[in-house]
Structures are given as C-alpha cells and as structure tokens.
Design a protein around this motif. Structure first.
Motif, PDB file in Angstrom:
ATOM      1  N   CYS A   1     -28.956  28.806 -75.149  1.00  0.00           N
ATOM      2  CA  CYS A   1     -27.609  29.321 -75.346  1.00  0.00           C
ATOM      3  C   CYS A   1     -26.669  28.136 -75.158  1.00  0.00           C
ATOM      4  CB  CYS A   1     -27.301  30.438 -74.356  1.00  0.00           C
ATOM      5  SG  CYS A   1     -25.609  31.074 -74.479  1.00  0.00           S
ATOM      6  N   ALA A   2     -26.023  27.719 -76.232  1.00  0.00           N
ATOM      7  CA  ALA A   2     -25.274  26.464 -76.150  1.00  0.00           C
ATOM      8  C   ALA A   2     -24.132  26.463 -77.158  1.00  0.00           C
ATOM      9  CB  ALA A   2     -26.204  25.277 -76.419  1.00  0.00           C
ATOM     10  N   GLN A   3     -23.246  25.507 -76.965  1.00  0.00           N
ATOM     11  CA  GLN A   3     -22.183  25.189 -77.915  1.00  0.00           C
ATOM     12  C   GLN A   3     -22.462  23.778 -78.415  1.00  0.00           C
ATOM     13  OE1 GLN A   3     -18.405  25.735 -76.010  1.00  0.00           O
ATOM     14  NE2 GLN A   3     -18.793  27.874 -75.503  1.00  0.00           N
ATOM     15  N   PRO A   4     -23.303  23.615 -79.426  1.00  0.00           N
ATOM     16  CA  PRO A   4     -23.813  22.282 -79.791  1.00  0.00           C
ATOM     17  C   PRO A   4     -22.738  21.285 -80.184  1.00  0.00           C
ATOM     18  CG  PRO A   4     -24.337  23.917 -81.470  1.00  0.00           C
ATOM     19  CD  PRO A   4     -23.812  24.675 -80.299  1.00  0.00           C
ATOM     20  N   LEU A   5     -21.626  21.750 -80.782  1.00  0.00           N
ATOM     21  CA  LEU A   5     -20.550  20.828 -81.145  1.00  0.00           C
ATOM     22  C   LEU A   5     -19.306  21.076 -80.314  1.00  0.00           C
ATOM     23  CD1 LEU A   5     -20.738  20.561 -85.043  1.00  0.00           C
ATOM     24  CD2 LEU A   5     -21.754  19.099 -83.324  1.00  0.00           C
ATOM     25  N   GLY A   6     -18.911  22.333 -80.209  1.00  0.00           N
ATOM     26  CA  GLY A   6     -17.705  22.645 -79.454  1.00  0.00           C
ATOM     27  C   GLY A   6     -16.446  22.132 -80.100  1.00  0.00           C
ATOM     28  N   ASP A   7     -16.493  21.818 -81.377  1.00  0.00           N
ATOM     29  CA  ASP A   7     -15.340  21.260 -82.079  1.00  0.00           C
ATOM     30  C   ASP A   7     -15.293  21.891 -83.457  1.00  0.00           C
ATOM     31  OD1 ASP A   7     -13.416  19.779 -83.391  1.00  0.00           O
ATOM     32  OD2 ASP A   7     -14.061  17.865 -82.559  1.00  0.00           O
ATOM     33  N   ALA A   8     -14.374  22.808 -83.671  1.00  0.00           N
ATOM     34  CA  ALA A   8     -14.289  23.522 -84.947  1.00  0.00           C
ATOM     35  C   ALA A   8     -13.903  22.587 -86.090  1.00  0.00           C
ATOM     36  CB  ALA A   8     -13.282  24.674 -84.830  1.00  0.00           C
TER      37      ALA A   8
END
Length: 914
Positions: free
Chosen positions: A666-673
């Motif tokens: 469970c992750a936010q691999p980029l976190g940059d839209a």
C-alpha cells in the motif's frame, strides 16, 4: 476482390460520350461479386457463364448498337451497372486490335513492332491483366480470333469491344492509357502489316526466339522416392478419375472398363509421370502390370503400355526443356511490355513452375496445364505459387503463398493444411486468382510446384506467439524478432502488434522512465518489473503479480505506464480488470514473457479481483471443448502482472492461492499528480526502446549455458539477502532486484558495483513495505471471530428480527454442548465480512472449527438452513452472547434500534428452522 469504381453514372456518361463521337454503343451484362468473393456474370447462367461481362443485354446484340442518347439513357436507367460495348467496323468507323495478355499477345505484339515497324500514336485502352485494345480508323479488318498472331485478335465489321470503364470478371476495370484516351488522341490508320496479316494456327505457345527446344531429360534408372511416397503422391489429386484409377491400381483391379483405352491410358500415364518424375520406368510398369493384365485387352497389353510410357517421357522431357528455355529467354528480355504499362518488372525465377504446368511470364500470363490432347488448359488467370516453407515451435507446417494483383506482389503465410483444404478460398478476398471452380486445380498446381522445387524453397522459422522461443535464441516483440530471424504469424492481434512498436526518441523515453524510477523504492521496483518479465523463463520461475494499491491520484497508473512503456505504447497494452476470465487468459497469453498492466479500477463484477491473481499464477488456460467435440488448444503464458487499485488484492477469498507469488504494498509511488500527468503524456509519444535493448543484452551476455548458470547463482544469492513473510515471496523480490541491477548496467550504462548496491538497497526497502503489508493484512482466527461477532452485534436486528427476507443471518434454535446459542451467517454475508476484515474465509473458518466455534456438517464448513421455505447455505458459529450483548448495550444510547440478545433458551425461532 473489389472493383476500383462502382459508380453507375460513370458507365452512362461514358456511353453518351462515345455516342457523341459517332461510336455506336449498347449494354452488356456486367460481372458481380459472388458470396465466395469471385466475380460471376449477372446473366441467368451465373458462375457457369464463360463470357462474364462480355455478352449483350439487348435482344439483337451488336445489331442494336446506337448513337441515340434517349435510347442509351433508357438502357442504363434499366441496367445502371451494365458494361459499355462499342460496335466496331463501318458503323462506328473504327477497327480494334485486341492483344490478350493471358495468351502472350502483348509480348508478341511488341516483338512484331520490333520486326515490322512500330504502331502509330492512336487510341489505346487497357484491359484485364495487362492486355490492350488498340483503336484504328476503319480499314476493313475482319472480326476474327488470332487473325494477326496467337493472342492477337481483330474486331471489325460485325464485332464489338468492351470499353472503359466497364468491369472485367477479374474485378479490374477497363481504362484508357494515359495520353491515349479518345479525348487526347484520335484513331490512326492501321499499319500495312496489320492489314495484311494472316491467321496463325495456335497450338502450344512457341518459344520466343522461334527455335525448337531439344529434350535432354531421361527417365531415372534409380527411384528417387520410396514406394510408399509414390502412392502418397498419386493419391493426392483433385481429379476424381485419376484418384479412382490409382485406387484400382493399388488393388490390382482392371485399370479401366472394357473398350477403347488409348486416351485414358495415355492420360493416366502422363499423370503418373508428371506427378512423380523421380520414379523409374521399371517401377511404374511393375506397379501397373496387375491392372493391365486384369483388363484382358489384347490391344492394350504390357508392350503397348511400355510404348505409351516412352512417348509420355518424351513429352515430359520436351515440356521440361521448354520451361527452362522460356525462363532463360524471359530473363534476357526483361521488361517487354508496351511503354504505356506501369506494372513493375518481376524476377521470373521468383515465379517457379511445376511439372505439367506453364507460367511463361509472371506479369502477363496465368497458370496453364498441358492436357492429354497436347493443348493448354487455364488453371488460374494470374500467377500464384509457394515461395517459402517453415515450421513453428509446435511443428506445424507453414507456407508462404505469393500472387500478383493490381500490379503489386501480395503474400500470405498460412498453415499448409489451409492451402490443401477449402480454406484456400480465403486468399481470393485479397485478390488471389482463386475461385470456387478452380480452387482444386490451383491446389494441385501448388502441391506439384512445392514438391518440384522442394530443395530450392527457402526455409524460415515461424513464430505464432510473443516472447522467448524454445531454444532461447529468438525473442518476439510484436512483429519484431530479436536474435535468429523468422516470420511472425499472429493473426487477429493487429492492435496488440501495433502497440509493440518503438516510437519517438530513445533518450527522451529513458529520461521519462528514470524520472519515475528515482522517486521511491516502490517506483524503482515497478520500473524493474518491466525488465523482470523476460527473466521469469530464464530463472525457471512461475508467473507473479506485483500489486500496488492505495488512494487514487498517487501515481499508481503512471508507474504502471512506465513499466509497459519499455516494450510499447502503454495505452495500447493496458488491460482493464473488468474483463471475463477467458478474455484475461487471452491477454496474458499475448503478453507472454512481457509485463501485463492490469488496472482493476474498472472492475464491476463480484469476485473478479479474487480471480486475477489466481489466473496469473496458473500459467495455463483450462481445456474447453469445441462444437465438434475436440479440445481447443490451451493458452500458456509466463508473465509479470502489474495490478493496481484502491483495494488490496490479497487476503480476499480466492486470491489466497496466489499469495506466495504476489508482492503487494500500500503506497503512493509518486505522490505528485503533475509528474504523473507529464509521464502519461510523454510515454504516449516516446516508448518501446528499452525492452528490445534489454533482450539483446541478455542474449549477448547471459543466455549461453555457462553464463545462464552464473545468472541463476547470482539470483540465489540475492534471494538469501531479502526478508519477506515467505521464502517464495523473497524469490520474486530477488527477481525484481536482479532485473533492476541488470537494467542499470545494460540500459543506463552504470557501473556494475554501483548498480548492485543501489538495486539491493531499493529491494530491501521494498521488501520491508511488502512485509509490513503482509503483517497488517494477516488476521488471526481469534481476531476474525471478534470481528464477526462485532458485525453480528452491529446488525443484531437483521439476525434476530422476525422478517427473514434479505437478512444477513439468523439466530438458530440450537446450542453447543455448553448451552451457547448458534448464529447462522449466510455465505454471501460472510464473504462481505471477510472482505471488510481482510481475512481469508476458508482459512479462518477451518481454524475456528478446530476450536469448536464453527459447526461442521459432514465435514463441510457450511450447512443449509431453511429461510421461509428456501434452502440457504450458511456458516454456523457459536454466538458470543457476552460480546454481542456488551457491544449492543454500548451502542444503545446512540442507536436505539439495537436490542440485547435474548438468553439462549429464549432464541427466536419464528418460521426459521435448521
């Protein structure tokens, strides 16, 4: 085949234009496409008509020809697509010379021009297959076939010609030669040698240089085929008469019924000789002897058959010599067409012949067969042959068929069984000269041509699926073969093949992917997953899943696009999770040895997420029967499936079977839209470069036996350094680390030592995230029981109420040995509880049964209970009265509708019984 122009007004406009020039016109029947794709006549005779598109629609034919515009309009209003015919001779003031390309007329006319003088500039129309109509002012030419030379006819008084833009039965349209149409030129006077020319008897086409061919062929004294091979060749024929005769010979029965057998014996011996030129006379006579004797005919004894065979050998030798001489002559002539033709020159060697057939010029003539009367019979209207053979990895034979249509060479590689069966008619749709009436003859020719040129035909490797070949010497990416070359045959997958094409800048593609890779260890392992898919087969690993889940807008799909962009266009390779299991299996088989991007955000069907991980790991589709009772070929794959979504893939019912082959975080691999948007846009323009480069590096450095062992040793060392919940998960994590290390070296050009350290650090951080996810999602049986009881307490009204319809379960009138009540939780409700609690239903229920908290019935974890007359399957658990009562009371102040459960002896029964 399809006509180039089907506008009916063009024919009427042309007819009125010709009438305005004083040329008398009338309508003729036009060809029309049949259901099989061939063009047949629109007259009542249909496909049996031998003059399709050339005979009149009017009652009196050419006598009805007129220049009256009103009559012409009336005709074409009645028959809008009718062909346009022009009456020749004194009525229209024109004579026409017709040079037929199929009968060598165009080449003969060109040679006559060289010998007797060129034709003056005049009106010329192009006919089918490269023939031409040359228009002259009326000088009294007769309407007669071959009046000038073989293949050159004249049309004068009483005759007519079909004029542009009429449709020919081949599907081509008559047209005016550029610069020689009636509006650009006027009919000239015919040269004297045309006016004075006499008819030449036409038999077999004569050699171009006019000298007879001398035979040097002799029947072999030693057989080049075994007896079994002889019978096999003789049996394979489309002629029922020959097939029946072969069967009688094999059984020793009379060769033919009593009577005159001269022509029959000659024809049958010709068939045997042309079919098997490798057979000696001694063998042929020996095999025929019992059938000849059984005829008991004094006029056709063994001596007569031997003499007939000698004549057939002479005939075969002359034909073979003539074929070789004609080919040499045509190679020397080069492009012998009139200058008005635009058809490109072809290499005559490419159009290989076969015994008993003739293809004199691949541009102008079709295929002809010598009959028993020493004449030519048309087999096909244009050349068609087999140019190469090959086998795929399953030892299925393929052939490449080539033909000429519309001035272009067209090819099709297909299974050999299709060429030998009715499926050969499929080629007619692409312009091959095949119809339902001549398909058997064309098949016989192709078989004879293939056997005759077997040693000369090129051999190619055939690939029917993507990924590695069995010998690891080739790797197929779309239509590209890396390594040992071959031909890719993947019918019906044009969109998939088009997506696996590199486009844009290689440097820009690398820059985009590295920008994603360096964002986090999760993104780096996802980037490495694109290179890891081809390593599965090299390291002898099964398929695996890489699952990243979490909130939307965190760059999960951008990371997946990066993974698949290594091989092609991401949007073209993306698979929606909302597909059937059969469709998903088909996608996996197409992505064999390649990464598969599965986006489950569109899943609408219950249980599909459970099934995805299981299907990926099975690696082989199930066997299903066809309508004929046969089993369909199983689809196989070995793929690394990259699955993303907003819910976890593991710990949900059926996915338990693939836990060990799934790495989930469970992750936010980029976190940059913003970066995610730029990545998507850039990878649609620049993609498909790194994957093929990586395969070439693997072939160069690792696929040899010695280096492959070193690679597997390195892989085992990495597996020992990674910590995950299970050993098998560590093996798949090591696969990603190894792929990361190799890609850093061979794609990014980094130093091996530095690449090793960086890949291992990212892999260990990734494994920590996987381990954390595994521990968080792992639920013990006791915790699951507490969660279930909490659900029962929160929904107590549904369990204890009087209305049983659509309730989650019910309190039963039974108790365990200690007197505690039982609660039945319907199977569908339990699945919803398990999904919410993230535990595996079967595993938890099994452990609770061992503790005596779940009641089994004949070994099953579920039992059927009666709900208002219906039997419903449910899990029966011991009710924790204290927990349910406590939680219910705590909610009572805020949720008045909840009630404390009754004592065991007061459990409500109503109309519900177990």
């Amino acid at each position: 085949m399809k006509a180039a122009d089907s506008n009916p007004t063009h024919n009427l406009e042309a007819a009125l234009e010709y009438a305005g020039r004083g040329w008398h016109v009338f309508p003729c029947f036009e060809p029309t496409p049949s259901p099989e794709g061939a063009f047949i006549c629109t007259c009542p005779r249909g496909d049996s008509c031998t003059q399709a598109g050339k005979h009149p629609r009017t009652l009196n034919g050419v006598k009805d020809a007129t220049t009256d515009a009103a009559q012409i309009r009336a005709w074409w209003e009645r028959w809008p697509l009718a062909n346009v015919a022009i009456a020749t001779g004194a009525r229209s003031g024109i004579d026409v010379v017709d040079a037929d390309s199929k009968a060598d007329g165009v080449e003969t006319l060109a040679k006559l021009e060289e010998e007797r003088g060129e034709l003056p500039p005049t009106v010329i129309a192009r006919t089918s297959g490269g023939g031409c109509h040359v228009y002259f002012r009326h000088t009294g030419l007769v309407s007669k076939a071959a009046s000038i030379a073989p293949g050159i006819d004249t049309r004068g008084n009483g005759g007519y010609v079909i004029a542009p833009p009429s449709l020919h039965r081949t599907g081509e349209r008559y047209s005016w030669v550029e610069g020689a149409s009636p509006s650009q030129a006027a009919p000239a006077d015919a040269p004297e040698w045309i006016r004075d020319a006499a008819q030449a008897k036409r038999t077999r086409p004569t050699p171009v240089d006019g000298t007879p061919a001398e035979s040097t062929w002799q029947a072999p004294t030693q057989d080049g085929l075994t007896e079994d091979q002889l019978w096999k060749r003789w049996h394979h024929t489309g002629d029922p008469k020959h097939a029946a005769a072969v069967e009688r010979v094999k059984k020793g029965q009379p060769l033919f019924p009593s009577g005159a057998h001269d022509d029959n014996i000659w024809a049958f011996l010709s068939y045997l000789r042309f079919k098997t030129p490798e057979a000696s006379d001694e063998t042929l006579l020996r095999l025929l002897a019992p059938s000849i004797a059984a005829m008991a005919c004094t006029d056709h004894d063994a001596a007569h058959v031997e003499e007939c065979l000698r004549r057939v050998n002479a005939q075969y030798g002359e034909s073979l010599t003539q074929w070789e001489k004609d080919a040499a002559l045509f190679r020397g002539l080069g492009h012998s067409r009139p200058s008005t033709e635009a058809t490109p020159t072809l290499d005559v060697d490419a159009w290989m012949t076969a015994p008993g057939y003739a293809i004199h010029d691949g541009q102008a003539l079709g295929i002809f067969k010598y009959t028993d009367k020493d004449k030519l019979a048309t087999v096909a209207a244009a050349p068609i042959n087999i140019t190469e053979t090959g086998e795929d990895e399953h030892e299925t034979c393929y052939v490449t068929v080539r033909w000429l249509y519309g001035g272009r060479v067209r090819t099709e590689t297909m299974p050999r069984a299709k060429v030998s069966g009715n499926e050969i008619l499929e080629l007619s749709g692409r312009g091959a000269p095949i119809t339902s009436s001549n398909s058997k003859k064309v098949q016989d020719f192709l078989q004879a041509q293939e056997q005759h040129n077997h040693a000369r035909l090129p051999r190619v490797r055939i690939f029917t699926q993507s990924g590695w070949s069995h010998d690891m010497r080739s790797f197929v990416v779309g239509r590209q073969v890396i390594g040992e070359p071959g031909r890719v045959i993947m019918p019906g997958e044009a969109a998939f093949l088009d997506a696996l094409v590199s486009r844009g800048s290689e440097d820009e593609h690398l820059r985009l992917t590295l920008a994603v890779r360096d964002r986090s260890p999760i993104a780096e392992m996802a980037w490495a997953a694109g290179f890891a898919a081809p390593l599965l087969r090299l390291l002898e690993l099964r398929s695996m899943c890489l699952s990243i889940w979490g909130a939307s807008g965190t760059g999960k799909s951008a990371v997946q696009a990066t993974t698949t962009s290594l091989w092609g266009r991401p949007s073209g390779l993306k698979v929606s999770g909302d597909v059937s299991s059969a469709a998903l299996q088909g996608e996996l088989s197409r992505h064999r040895d390649l990464p598969t991007w599965i986006d489950d955000t569109q899943v609408t069907r219950e249980g599909m997420t459970n099934l995805m991980a299981y299907i990926v790991g099975t690696e082989t589709s199930g066997a299903r029967a066809t309508q004929t009772g046969e089993l369909r070929a199983r689809k196989t794959w070995r793929s690394l499936a990259f699955i993303s979504g907003e819910k976890p893939l593991l710990q949900i019912g059926g996915a338990a079977g693939a836990k060990n082959r799934t790495l989930e975080v469970c992750a936010q691999p980029l976190g940059d839209a913003v970066l995610a948007t730029l990545t998507h846009q850039g990878l649609e323009r620049h993609h498909g470069h790194a994957g093929p480069t990586f395969i070439r590096a693997l072939m160069e450095h690792y696929t040899s036996r010695e280096r492959l062992d070193d690679l597997r040793t390195l892989y085992r060392q990495l597996s020992a350094q990674l910590v995950t919940e299970t050993t098998e998960q560590a093996r798949y994590a090591a696969l990603l680390v190894l792929a990361d290390r190799l890609a850093r070296v061979h794609i990014c050009g980094e130093d091996d030592a530095r690449a090793q350290v960086a890949a291992l650090e990212a892999g260990q951080a990734f494994c920590a995230a996987v381990l954390k996810e595994s521990r968080e999602t792992r639920t013990t049986a006791d915790a699951a029981y507490d969660f279930i009881m909490s659900y029962v307490a929160a929904n107590w009204a549904g369990f204890s109420g009087a209305l049983a319809f659509k309730r989650p379960g019910l309190v039963m009138g039974e108790s365990d040995s200690s007197g505690r009540s039982l609660v039945a939780i319907f199977q569908t409700t339990m699945h919803d509880i398990a999904r919410e609690g993230r535990f595996d239903t079967r595993q938890v229920m099994t452990e609770l049964a061992e503790k005596g908290l779940v009641f089994k019935e004949e070994g099953h974890l579920t039992r059927k209970v009666s709900v208002e007359g219906k039997r419903v399957r449910a899990y029966c658990l011991v009710l924790d009265d204290e927990k349910v009562c406590t939680e219910n009371v705590s909610r009572a102040s805020n949720t008045p509708r909840f009630h404390a459960p009754p004592a065991p002896h007061q459990s409500r029964m109503g109309s519900v019984n177990s």
